[in-house]
Design an enzyme around this catalytic site. Sequence first.
Site, PDB file in Angstrom:
ATOM      1  N   LYS A 168       0.764  -1.264   0.052  1.00 15.82           N
ATOM      2  CA  LYS A 168       0.124   0.076  -0.088  1.00 15.82           C
ATOM      3  C   LYS A 168       0.872   1.250   0.022  1.00 15.82           C
ATOM      4  O   LYS A 168       1.757   1.404   0.918  1.00 15.82           O
ATOM      5  CB  LYS A 168      -0.732   0.054   1.360  1.00 15.82           C
ATOM      6  CG  LYS A 168      -2.100   1.177   0.843  1.00 15.82           C
ATOM      7  CD  LYS A 168      -2.623   1.530   2.338  1.00 15.82           C
ATOM      8  CE  LYS A 168      -1.903   2.760   2.951  1.00 15.82           C
ATOM      9  NZ  LYS A 168      -1.930   4.102   2.062  1.00 15.82           N
TER      10      LYS A 168
ATOM     11  N   CYS B  10      13.800  12.275   4.923  1.00 17.01           N
ATOM     12  CA  CYS B  10      13.908  12.010   6.497  1.00 17.01           C
ATOM     13  C   CYS B  10      15.402  12.423   6.715  1.00 17.01           C
ATOM     14  O   CYS B  10      15.822  12.343   8.081  1.00 17.01           O
ATOM     15  CB  CYS B  10      13.562  10.577   6.746  1.00 17.01           C
ATOM     16  SG  CYS B  10      14.379   9.431   5.692  1.00 17.01           S
TER      17      CYS B  10
ATOM     18  N   GLU C 147      10.949  17.350  14.010  1.00 17.64           N
ATOM     19  CA  GLU C 147      11.271  17.239  12.651  1.00 17.64           C
ATOM     20  C   GLU C 147       9.984  18.045  11.918  1.00 17.64           C
ATOM     21  O   GLU C 147       8.814  17.910  12.165  1.00 17.64           O
ATOM     22  CB  GLU C 147      10.790  15.770  12.213  1.00 17.64           C
ATOM     23  CG  GLU C 147      11.104  15.441  10.630  1.00 17.64           C
ATOM     24  CD  GLU C 147      10.948  14.085  10.121  1.00 17.64           C
ATOM     25  OE1 GLU C 147      11.855  13.450   9.553  1.00 17.64           O
ATOM     26  OE2 GLU C 147       9.899  13.298  10.834  1.00 17.64           O
TER      27      GLU C 147
ATOM     28  N   GLU D 135      11.233   2.708   9.565  1.00 17.90           N
ATOM     29  CA  GLU D 135      11.865   3.785   9.226  1.00 17.90           C
ATOM     30  C   GLU D 135      11.246   4.998   9.356  1.00 17.90           C
ATOM     31  O   GLU D 135      10.237   5.212   8.597  1.00 17.90           O
ATOM     32  CB  GLU D 135      12.933   3.503   7.952  1.00 17.90           C
ATOM     33  CG  GLU D 135      13.791   2.352   7.649  1.00 17.90           C
ATOM     34  CD  GLU D 135      14.904   2.257   8.900  1.00 17.90           C
ATOM     35  OE1 GLU D 135      15.433   3.570   9.422  1.00 17.90           O
ATOM     36  OE2 GLU D 135      15.362   1.243   8.893  1.00 17.90           O
TER      37      GLU D 135
END
Length: 488
Positions: free
Chosen positions: A180, A288, A389, A254
């Site tokens: 997905k 990231c 972040e 991750e």
Amino acid sequence: MATETAVQTFKNLINGEWVETASGETFATRNPACVTDIIGKFQASNEADVVQAMESAERAFHFWRNVAPTKRAEILYKAADLLEAGLEQYAEELTREEGKTLASSRLEVKRSAQTLRYYASEGLNVTGDTIPSDDPTTLVYTRKEPLGVISVITPWNFPISIPARKIAPALVTGNTVVFKPASDTPLIAYRLVEVLHQAGLPAGVINFVTGSSSKTGVSLVTHPAVKAVTFTGSTGAGEKINRSVRLSTRVQLELGGKNPLIVMDDVNIDHSVELAIKGGFELTGQACTGTSRVIVMDSVHDEFVDKLIEKTKLLTIGNGLSKGIEVGPLANESQLHNVLNYVSIGKEEGAELAIGGERITEGEYSEGYFVRPAVFVGVTPKMRIAQEEIFGPVISVIRASSFEEAMEIANDVEFGLSAAICTSDSNRIQQFIQNIETGMVKVNRPTTGNAYNAPFGGVKMSSTATYRESGRAAIDFYTQIKTVYHGF
């Protein structure tokens, strides 16, 4: 540009057939550089569709696990050839869908083909060990065997290269897949599945469903057929998956990063600025591994900041399909609001916004999610813009008076994905490599970028810190060890 009536509808792939959802519902995706440009319509799948995909993958596993490794490799090689044959089309579709520059999209598609070839080769080298036995009548050895059904859930920022580096090692080791993709970028994911299907994957070996995580997520991670979940995305979503899986389900996560670049006082300032620009603003900061913090020694701080601002002013912003563009739009409206919100937070916290941070809306920018790359100075380590972040083109510059202070600042976050240092001092380099709390270390290189044949992953809240992606190490996640005692 497409209109609602002319837009193509793309289907799910379940048990080797392209099918619509049982509900018949679809959703549209749009170009983040021009939201009136509709990319396509995709299946708004629900849990029932995922269950069908899981059952298909579970049935196919019993066949696929016994297919010869050379045959599996042959299919991956062919899929790689098909990807490269369609490079220009796929790169343009990727740019329209995600917003990154056409040059970056070309590199991503080409890298995905390289990843398929790499794992096609590595699949022929999956071996066990022969173990010395005290009993001369018994041979002791190990086998590496596939797990079963792998649930692959991927993000929108690298919407073909991340799926490729998860799906290729899963398939080549004999597992089957339910995949997905992110709902912002389903078309390029569809293209990856399409070439694998065209290359000859048997029915059910790869299954593809699109739709929101809220309507598909439970079965993707909790269905009894799922033997492993590999996920790249936000830390919050990763934590939720980790809490939801069954005890016997293997998990690879991750997640986020807050990656520092330390600039020492012996550097070439122009070079260090280039590293910061590349790491912080390329891909519109939506990586990231992106450079979010630049920790600069006092003695070179002012010169570095002046040149960073100067270089930032020169960046060309626009639709990634246009020539000469260096910074594209943010990928979606949510990202736009998130970045603008953090710019406001930074100013409220007392940091100085030296340049950028505003939405660009005039002329050709009016229908896209464009933000001018931002540089904050006067940032202190505990500010939210230095801890959380942002996932956008925002760099926070932090002063440090010594290498030791810089290291303390660099490590004082919950994330630990990538970190870089710019210096020619070999002693500092070795101390940095040894003491930085990240899974990846860069020396005189940007925090972004990783080789497809090298392990990728982080520590702390950036990863489960169990199994690495990419490289030969990735094979370990998709295989389990069986120990055999063979008597004579």
